[in-house]
Scaffold this active site. Structure first.
Site, PDB file in Angstrom:
ATOM      1  N   HIS A 180     -15.551   3.345  30.005  1.00 50.60           N
ATOM      2  CA  HIS A 180     -16.415   2.249  30.459  1.00 50.60           C
ATOM      3  C   HIS A 180     -17.530   2.725  31.392  1.00 50.60           C
ATOM      4  CE1 HIS A 180     -14.090  -1.174  28.869  1.00 50.60           C
ATOM      5  NE2 HIS A 180     -13.090  -0.323  28.933  1.00 50.60           N
ATOM      6  N   ASP A 198     -21.060   0.802  27.444  1.00 50.93           N
ATOM      7  CA  ASP A 198     -20.921  -0.608  27.772  1.00 50.93           C
ATOM      8  C   ASP A 198     -20.031  -1.290  26.736  1.00 50.93           C
ATOM      9  OD1 ASP A 198     -21.738  -2.981  29.343  1.00 50.93           O
ATOM     10  OD2 ASP A 198     -22.679  -3.571  27.447  1.00 50.93           O
TER      11      ASP A 198
END
Length: 68
Positions: free
Chosen positions: A44, A48
């Site tokens: 992450h 995205d």
């Protein structure tokens, strides 16, 4: 379900499970169809979640319609 592990310096990895027969609903009927599972693990901090979701949606579209 299995979760692929990201190894450095990877930012994502796609795992693919086997094809098994499972009950699914088609046109209001429960039928048995072959279903393949796949798993996307991503960092992450690098990718995205919206980008990962678009990738998986594109993958599903291409797998369901190979002529594309």
């Amino acid at each position: 379900f299995e979760t692929p592990i990201i190894n450095q310096p990877e930012s994502a990895i796609l795992g693919i499970g086997g094809i098994t027969d499972r009950p699914v609903v088609r046109d209001g009927q429960i039928v048995i169809r072959p279903v393949m599972t796949y798993y996307l693990t991503y960092d992450h901090r690098v990718i995205d979640g919206a980008v990962a979701a678009r990738f998986t949606a594109s993958l599903v579209r291409l797998l369901e319609n190979p002529a594309l």
